[in-house]
Design a protein around this motif. Structure first.
Motif, short mmCIF file in Angstrom:
data_model
loop_
_atom_site.label_atom_id
_atom_site.label_comp_id
_atom_site.label_asym_id
_atom_site.label_seq_id
_atom_site.Cartn_x
_atom_site.Cartn_y
_atom_site.Cartn_z
N LEU A 428 0.84 -1.21 0.00
CA LEU A 428 0.00 0.00 0.00
C LEU A 428 0.86 1.25 0.00
O LEU A 428 2.09 1.18 0.12
N GLY A 429 0.22 2.41 -0.10
CA GLY A 429 0.92 3.69 -0.02
C GLY A 429 0.54 4.40 1.27
O GLY A 429 -0.45 4.07 1.92
N CYS A 430 1.36 5.40 1.62
CA CYS A 430 1.12 6.13 2.87
C CYS A 430 1.48 7.60 2.66
O CYS A 430 2.36 7.92 1.86
N ARG A 431 0.78 8.48 3.33
CA ARG A 431 1.16 9.89 3.35
C ARG A 431 0.86 10.46 4.73
O ARG A 431 -0.28 10.36 5.21
N ALA A 432 1.89 11.01 5.39
CA ALA A 432 1.67 11.71 6.66
C ALA A 432 0.87 12.97 6.36
O ALA A 432 1.03 13.57 5.30
#
Ligand code: FMN
Length: 463
Positions: A428-432
């Motif tokens: 998956l992808g993540c962004r703070a």
């Protein structure tokens, strides 16, 4: 100094709480618009191109320099230059994204790509490196000798923060960013240390003035944030002589509110440092080492495919690894909640993550609420789920003292830093994401001091 107010035996306010409240985002104002309060610096204009901060600290060309070997799948027999190279590269190392011209990215994420953290090696007994205090020049992947051999038994890293580098964009709120970004770097560092079996302990228990003197950091332009000992025994954090001051660039602005909160959360001497370090907590080593392969390609997801589902197993995998215990002296309670949008087998809504399980919170929370929470940023709405970190700050500083403020912000950065890697491991992808403090406090009344968000989902679309 701000006055402490006592009520029914509980300290209701201190400088940390005050700082947090004065740097809150709310629905009523744009993030670039300062609130009207005498403690906020007047007339400051963020993002002034003519005053862009230098991206790193610089030193006299005459100082000794040591090139670090190319980071490889390092050997694990003790602490040598190859291991050090890997630890630094994978936590603070530079990478330039293809096709992005001069934009420099780093191994760990940083709000606004500001990268306000400097890393120093306090070398004691590292094979292949003379004892001394060394500054890490990330752009050249080499070390610069800035101070004489420190006193102590085992090597340590010391991370400092340069407020102006991030406050140029975020003004007073930039002090929060120093801790988040340091936490995100520590997340990577602890994963690699775990993998290489280097006993790494994260410490906030040190006297601030001593740590600043050790690395030549001049307050308030550069602030010691956190030490990481690499081995066992007393860390080599005591200076045996003066350090080079280096050059952070011209024209820094200082913010009285930041000076206030930093002073209030300072430990004055080694007795105060010992009192802070009540115990070193931490789970079994090796818990997060499976994340190592995902450091090299880590990056923030630009967009998520709205409506795309993940599996419940992926969510559990991300949360288990993100929330794994850290080996450190900051035993503070940070609450982790999750807003589930599109996870197969889990009903949409708000959950508390507690001891490895999801507990439903009876509140009607959906993608639009997440979007509002994240200062109207699309990734919070389009992600499959969103991690929310928060705490009961008043209770925490009443019990553990003002330094706990640094600890919770750092801990939030660590959880989010690990979420990046764990999301990648789960495909998956993540962004703070930053957040609206007001909205968060209403969503989580029992844990109303917001710390940080991370959106996780199926990456897609353009940056
Ligand atoms: C503490 C923190 C807060 C962040 N907040 C936001 C945010 O509010 N919105 C956003 O789009 N990206 C946010 N980011 C992501 C950064 O913009 C990103 O890390 C940076 O541009 C560097 O890109 P990279 O992560 O791909 O290396 C945040 C990152 C961190 C570490």
């Amino acid at each position: 100094m701000f006055t402490w107010v006592l009520s029914e035996g509980i300290l209701l306010e201190n400088e940390a709480v005050l700082y947090h409240e004065l740097t809150a985002y709310s629905r009523d104002r744009h993030w670039l618009k300062p609130i009207s309060d005498e403690r906020i610096l007047r007339g400051f204009r963020p993002l002034s191109q003519g005053r862009r901060p230098w991206p790193d600290k610089r030193y006299d060309a005459a100082l000794d320099r040591v090139s670090l070997p190319a980071p490889a799948a390092a050997a694990t027999a003790g602490l040598d230059l190859a291991v050090l190279s890997r630890l630094l590269n994978d936590s603070a190392g530079m990478r330039t994204a293809a096709g992005r011209g001069e934009l420099r990215f780093r191994a760990a994420s940083s709000a606004g790509n500001r990268h306000p953290i400097e890393s120093y090696v306090c070398a004691r007994g590292i094979t292949g490196l003379p004892d001394g205090v060394w500054h890490y020049d990330a752009a050249a992947h080499r070390l610069v000798l800035v101070g004489p051999a420190p006193r102590g038994e085992c090597a340590a890293l010391l991370l400092t923060g340069v407020p102006w580098r991030t406050c140029w964009r975020y003004a007073e709120r930039g002090y929060r960013h120093l801790w988040w970004d340091a936490g995100s770097q520590i997340a990577n560092l602890s994963v690699v240390a775990d993998h290489l079996r280097v006993p790494a302990t994260v410490r906030l228990g040190f006297a601030d003035a001593d740590a600043a003197a050790l690395v030549g950091a001049e307050t308030p332009w550069e602030l010691p944030l956190v030490a990481v000992t690499l081995g066992r025994g007393e860390p080599a954090l005591e200076a045996s002589g003066p350090a080079e001051p280096g050059d952070l660039g011209p024209d820094h602005t200082s913010f009285p509110l930041i000076d206030m909160v930093h002073d209030a959360t300072t430990l004055a001497d080694s007795a105060a440092a010992r009192a802070w370090t009540r115990a070193i907590g931490g789970g079994p080593s090796g818990t997060t080492s499976s994340l190592v392969p995902f450091i090299a390609g880590r990056r923030s997801a630009g967009r998520f495919v709205a409506g795309a589902h993940t599996g419940a197993g992926q969510l559990h995998q991300v949360l288990d690894l993100a929330a794994a215990e850290l080996h450190w002296d900051g035993d503070v309670d940070v609450d982790l909640h999750v807003i589930v949008h599109t996870v197969r087998g889990i009903a949409p809504g708000l959950y508390r993550w507690h001891e490895g399980t999801l507990q439903r919170v009876p509140a009607d929370i959906g993608p639009h609420d997440a979007y509002e929470l994240a200062v109207r940023q699309d990734p919070a709405r389009d992600a499959a789920f969103v991690l929310l970190l928060s705490c009961d700050l008043r209770r925490l500083v009443a019990g553990r003292g003002a330094r706990a403020y640094r600890a919770v912000q750092l801990a939030a950065g660590v959880v989010v830093g690990r979420a990046y890697l764990a999301a990648a491991a789960a495909g998956l992808g993540c962004r703070a994401l930053t957040f609206n403090d007001d909205v968060l406090a209403r969503m989580l009344p029992a844990s109303p001091a917001g710390l940080l968000l991370a959106a996780v989902g199926v990456p897609g679309g353009k940056d």
